[in-house]
Design a protein around this motif. Structure first.
Motif, PDB file in Angstrom:
ATOM      1  N   THR A 175       0.833  -1.196   0.000  1.00 36.30           N
ATOM      2  CA  THR A 175       0.000   0.000   0.000  1.00 36.30           C
ATOM      3  C   THR A 175       0.874   1.254   0.000  1.00 36.30           C
ATOM      4  OG1 THR A 175      -0.098  -0.069   2.422  1.00 36.30           O
ATOM      5  CG2 THR A 175      -1.824  -1.242   1.208  1.00 36.30           C
ATOM      6  N   LYS A 176       0.218   2.415  -0.043  1.00 44.27           N
ATOM      7  CA  LYS A 176       0.962   3.672  -0.072  1.00 44.27           C
ATOM      8  C   LYS A 176       1.793   3.849   1.195  1.00 44.27           C
ATOM      9  CE  LYS A 176      -2.178   6.263  -3.078  1.00 44.27           C
ATOM     10  NZ  LYS A 176      -3.053   7.466  -3.197  1.00 44.27           N
ATOM     11  N   GLU A 177       1.208   3.499   2.341  1.00 42.65           N
ATOM     12  CA  GLU A 177       1.939   3.630   3.593  1.00 42.65           C
ATOM     13  C   GLU A 177       3.156   2.708   3.620  1.00 42.65           C
ATOM     14  OE1 GLU A 177      -0.847   2.846   6.642  1.00 42.65           O
ATOM     15  OE2 GLU A 177      -2.024   4.678   6.314  1.00 42.65           O
ATOM     16  N   GLU A 178       2.976   1.483   3.155  1.00 42.25           N
ATOM     17  CA  GLU A 178       4.093   0.537   3.133  1.00 42.25           C
ATOM     18  C   GLU A 178       5.179   0.987   2.157  1.00 42.25           C
ATOM     19  OE1 GLU A 178       1.485  -3.484   4.210  1.00 42.25           O
ATOM     20  OE2 GLU A 178       2.045  -3.019   2.137  1.00 42.25           O
ATOM     21  N   VAL A 179       4.771   1.554   1.033  1.00 39.25           N
ATOM     22  CA  VAL A 179       5.752   2.045   0.060  1.00 39.25           C
ATOM     23  C   VAL A 179       6.532   3.231   0.640  1.00 39.25           C
ATOM     24  CG1 VAL A 179       6.014   3.137  -2.197  1.00 39.25           C
ATOM     25  CG2 VAL A 179       4.480   1.202  -1.937  1.00 39.25           C
ATOM     26  N   GLU A 180       5.860   4.097   1.386  1.00 37.35           N
ATOM     27  CA  GLU A 180       6.549   5.226   2.013  1.00 37.35           C
ATOM     28  C   GLU A 180       7.585   4.753   3.031  1.00 37.35           C
ATOM     29  OE1 GLU A 180       3.552   7.690   3.643  1.00 37.35           O
ATOM     30  OE2 GLU A 180       2.875   8.487   1.704  1.00 37.35           O
ATOM     31  N   LYS A 181       7.236   3.720   3.815  1.00 42.22           N
ATOM     32  CA  LYS A 181       8.189   3.173   4.780  1.00 42.22           C
ATOM     33  C   LYS A 181       9.390   2.562   4.062  1.00 42.22           C
ATOM     34  CE  LYS A 181       4.832   2.158   8.424  1.00 42.22           C
ATOM     35  NZ  LYS A 181       4.203   1.069   9.237  1.00 42.22           N
ATOM     36  N   LEU A 182       9.128   1.837   2.976  1.00 36.91           N
ATOM     37  CA  LEU A 182      10.229   1.247   2.206  1.00 36.91           C
ATOM     38  C   LEU A 182      11.117   2.315   1.591  1.00 36.91           C
ATOM     39  CD1 LEU A 182       8.335  -1.659   0.395  1.00 36.91           C
ATOM     40  CD2 LEU A 182       9.931  -1.869   2.289  1.00 36.91           C
ATOM     41  N   GLN A 183      10.512   3.433   1.175  1.00 35.99           N
ATOM     42  CA  GLN A 183      11.297   4.514   0.587  1.00 35.99           C
ATOM     43  C   GLN A 183      12.196   5.167   1.639  1.00 35.99           C
ATOM     44  OE1 GLN A 183       8.890   7.297  -1.529  1.00 35.99           O
ATOM     45  NE2 GLN A 183      10.629   8.273  -2.561  1.00 35.99           N
ATOM     46  N   GLU A 184      11.669   5.358   2.854  1.00 38.16           N
ATOM     47  CA  GLU A 184      12.484   5.915   3.937  1.00 38.16           C
ATOM     48  C   GLU A 184      13.657   4.978   4.267  1.00 38.16           C
ATOM     49  OE1 GLU A 184       9.922   6.600   7.200  1.00 38.16           O
ATOM     50  OE2 GLU A 184       8.838   8.272   6.247  1.00 38.16           O
ATOM     51  N   ARG A 185      13.373   3.673   4.308  1.00 34.13           N
ATOM     52  CA  ARG A 185      14.440   2.712   4.588  1.00 34.13           C
ATOM     53  C   ARG A 185      15.498   2.732   3.483  1.00 34.13           C
ATOM     54  NH1 ARG A 185      12.852  -3.491   4.602  1.00 34.13           N
ATOM     55  NH2 ARG A 185      11.235  -2.702   6.042  1.00 34.13           N
ATOM     56  N   MET A 186      15.055   2.870   2.230  1.00 34.11           N
ATOM     57  CA  MET A 186      15.984   2.923   1.107  1.00 34.11           C
ATOM     58  C   MET A 186      16.892   4.150   1.205  1.00 34.11           C
ATOM     59  SD  MET A 186      15.054   3.191  -2.957  1.00 34.11           S
ATOM     60  CE  MET A 186      14.368   4.838  -2.723  1.00 34.11           C
ATOM     61  N   MET A 187      16.331   5.310   1.552  1.00 38.59           N
ATOM     62  CA  MET A 187      17.135   6.517   1.666  1.00 38.59           C
ATOM     63  C   MET A 187      18.143   6.408   2.810  1.00 38.59           C
ATOM     64  SD  MET A 187      16.057   8.223  -0.852  1.00 38.59           S
ATOM     65  CE  MET A 187      16.896   9.767  -0.555  1.00 38.59           C
ATOM     66  N   GLU A 188      17.749   5.774   3.908  1.00 41.10           N
ATOM     67  CA  GLU A 188      18.674   5.593   5.030  1.00 41.10           C
ATOM     68  C   GLU A 188      19.838   4.688   4.637  1.00 41.10           C
ATOM     69  OE1 GLU A 188      16.435   4.136   8.304  1.00 41.10           O
ATOM     70  OE2 GLU A 188      15.371   6.038   8.666  1.00 41.10           O
ATOM     71  N   LYS A 189      19.544   3.611   3.931  1.00 37.53           N
ATOM     72  CA  LYS A 189      20.610   2.700   3.493  1.00 37.53           C
ATOM     73  C   LYS A 189      21.582   3.400   2.562  1.00 37.53           C
ATOM     74  CE  LYS A 189      18.275  -1.776   3.872  1.00 37.53           C
ATOM     75  NZ  LYS A 189      17.782  -2.975   3.113  1.00 37.53           N
ATOM     76  N   ARG A 190      21.067   4.195   1.642  1.00 33.78           N
ATOM     77  CA  ARG A 190      21.949   4.884   0.696  1.00 33.78           C
ATOM     78  C   ARG A 190      22.798   5.939   1.398  1.00 33.78           C
ATOM     79  NH1 ARG A 190      18.192   5.632  -4.787  1.00 33.78           N
ATOM     80  NH2 ARG A 190      17.955   3.377  -5.180  1.00 33.78           N
ATOM     81  N   ALA A 191      22.214   6.615   2.408  1.00 32.41           N
ATOM     82  CA  ALA A 191      22.995   7.604   3.150  1.00 32.41           C
ATOM     83  C   ALA A 191      24.116   6.928   3.935  1.00 32.41           C
ATOM     84  CB  ALA A 191      22.078   8.372   4.099  1.00 32.41           C
ATOM     85  N   LYS A 192      23.826   5.766   4.541  1.00 34.11           N
ATOM     86  CA  LYS A 192      24.863   5.036   5.272  1.00 34.11           C
ATOM     87  C   LYS A 192      25.964   4.552   4.323  1.00 34.11           C
ATOM     88  CE  LYS A 192      21.919   3.381   9.039  1.00 34.11           C
ATOM     89  NZ  LYS A 192      21.309   2.171   9.684  1.00 34.11           N
ATOM     90  N   ALA A 193      25.564   4.107   3.129  1.00 33.52           N
ATOM     91  CA  ALA A 193      26.563   3.644   2.158  1.00 33.52           C
ATOM     92  C   ALA A 193      27.475   4.790   1.727  1.00 33.52           C
ATOM     93  CB  ALA A 193      25.865   3.038   0.944  1.00 33.52           C
ATOM     94  N   LYS A 194      26.919   5.985   1.518  1.00 34.69           N
ATOM     95  CA  LYS A 194      27.735   7.140   1.148  1.00 34.69           C
ATOM     96  C   LYS A 194      28.698   7.502   2.268  1.00 34.69           C
ATOM     97  CE  LYS A 194      24.669   9.435  -2.171  1.00 34.69           C
ATOM     98  NZ  LYS A 194      23.888  10.667  -2.442  1.00 34.69           N
ATOM     99  N   ALA A 195      28.207   7.477   3.515  1.00 36.10           N
ATOM    100  CA  ALA A 195      29.066   7.817   4.650  1.00 36.10           C
ATOM    101  C   ALA A 195      30.215   6.820   4.794  1.00 36.10           C
ATOM    102  CB  ALA A 195      28.251   7.864   5.930  1.00 36.10           C
ATOM    103  N   SER A 196      29.924   5.537   4.605  1.00 44.62           N
ATOM    104  CA  SER A 196      30.981   4.526   4.708  1.00 44.62           C
ATOM    105  C   SER A 196      32.016   4.698   3.603  1.00 44.62           C
ATOM    106  CB  SER A 196      30.372   3.125   4.644  1.00 44.62           C
ATOM    107  OG  SER A 196      29.734   2.908   3.393  1.00 44.62           O
ATOM    108  N   LYS A 197      31.582   5.052   2.384  1.00 39.84           N
ATOM    109  CA  LYS A 197      32.527   5.280   1.288  1.00 39.84           C
ATOM    110  C   LYS A 197      33.427   6.471   1.588  1.00 39.84           C
ATOM    111  CE  LYS A 197      29.921   3.285  -2.574  1.00 39.84           C
ATOM    112  NZ  LYS A 197      29.242   3.569  -3.872  1.00 39.84           N
ATOM    113  N   LYS A 198      32.853   7.546   2.135  1.00 41.11           N
ATOM    114  CA  LYS A 198      33.665   8.718   2.466  1.00 41.11           C
ATOM    115  C   LYS A 198      34.680   8.389   3.542  1.00 41.11           C
ATOM    116  CE  LYS A 198      30.329  12.302   1.180  1.00 41.11           C
ATOM    117  NZ  LYS A 198      29.494  13.427   1.678  1.00 41.11           N
ATOM    118  N   SER A 199      34.268   7.620   4.555  1.00 38.82           N
ATOM    119  CA  SER A 199      35.197   7.248   5.625  1.00 38.82           C
ATOM    120  C   SER A 199      36.332   6.386   5.089  1.00 38.82           C
ATOM    121  CB  SER A 199      34.452   6.505   6.729  1.00 38.82           C
ATOM    122  OG  SER A 199      33.893   5.296   6.234  1.00 38.82           O
TER     123      SER A 199
END
Length: 306
Positions: A175-199
């Motif tokens: 549903t829309k709510e579930e897709v929004e939660k998945l999108q938030e999780r996706m953005m968090e994972k990508r931000a963590k991946a960028k931070a690890s690459k910079k480190s």
């Protein structure tokens, strides 16, 4: 008042009322979401992939989109979040034994079950037709029904045995709510991946800077350590000469290094530890020197005399 031909119109034909809201057929919507690719709108066929938001695609359609994003295609807003082939996961689906394919209903002389799906849950046996929630594991790509994961609680995949966590579970066509939660999780994972690459990039630079600092400290410590000053011929320091006049210019005499000191030039003939036969190999030996009778008083371009 009649029209041509003597017909009498009714009220709903003359008075325009509010338009009726068109309702979407639920069966058609479920078939479109679970049996067709979200990008190319073609029927799903193996290999089938899913994105981090739980949408189903044909793998060849996603590859064509990634190879040429400038081409005009419908439904491109559905795949905007897909940056590369690593952002999708190939699904490990279980075939439905009751599925006969498209040829079974080609004649049209039998009942067509619209809810009969191509794939089922390998644990519970539910058909993946949209009536039941299905999800896949982002680690291995195996697909299960939500009921199977809820009833049989485990941290190991039911099909392949690979371990997984709760963050690895992605709901398909949620549903829309579930897709929004998945999108938030996706953005968090990508931000963590960028931070690890910079480190990781900053670590080698830090190690290089630390090594340079250590070298500078070592060089400064060597420069700071004062070496003993060699005395002059008069037995006094170069700066402490008290002789007036022109003698001050000659007071700073050159310090002679000892013969054994490193860097000082020492003649081989003066080395006592070397044998006389070894010393005779060099031109500085007395046997190699010529007398006045052996030397000539004339010089040619290519002298052949000895």
């Amino acid at each position: 008042m009649g029209c041509d031909g003597g017909t009498i119109p009714k009220r709903h034909e003359l008075v325009k009322g509010p338009k009726k809201v068109e309702k979407v057929d639920k069966n058609a919507e479920l078939i479109a979401r679970w049996s067709y690719c979200a990008l190319s709108q073609e029927k799903l066929r193996r290999p089938i992939v899913a994105c981090e938001l739980g949408r189903l695609y044909n793998k060849d359609a996603v590859i064509e989109y990634l190879l040429d994003k400038s081409a005009e295609r419908p439904n491109t807003e559905v795949v905007v979040h897909i940056r590369g082939i690593k952002d999708v996961k190939e699904l490990n689906l279980t075939d439905n034994p009751a599925w006969e394919g498209e040829r079974s209903n080609s004649k049209g002389d039998r009942y067509e079950d619209l809810h009969c799906a191509m794939f089922i849950c390998p644990v519970v046996g539910l058909e993946m037709n949209g009536k039941h929630k299905f999800c896949f594991l982002h680690t291995c790509g195996c697909v299960f029904s939500e009921r199977a994961l809820r009833e049989v609680k485990t941290e190991i995949c039911h099909k392949c045995g690979d371990p997984f966590q709760e963050d690895d579970i992605v709901i398909l066509n949620g549903t829309k709510e579930e897709v929004e939660k998945l999108q938030e999780r996706m953005m968090e994972k990508r931000a963590k991946a960028k931070a690890s690459k910079k480190s990781k990039k900053n670590k080698p630079a830090e190690t290089i800077s630390k090594s340079e600092e250590v070298k500078e400290c070592a060089a400064s410590s060597k420069a700071g350590s004062s070496e003993p000053k060699a005395p002059t011929e008069n037995g006094s320091d170069s700066g402490g000469s008290s002789d007036p006049g022109p003698s001050t210019s000659t007071s700073t005499s050159k310090v002679k290094k000892p013969a054994g000191a490193p860097g000082s030039k020492r003649s081989i003939q003066d080395m006592e530890e070397k044998s006389e036969a070894y010393k005779s190999l060099f031109t500085s030996h007395s046997t190699a020197k010529r007398t006045k009778d052996q030397t000539s008083n004339w010089v040619t371009h290519t002298p052949y005399h000895f």
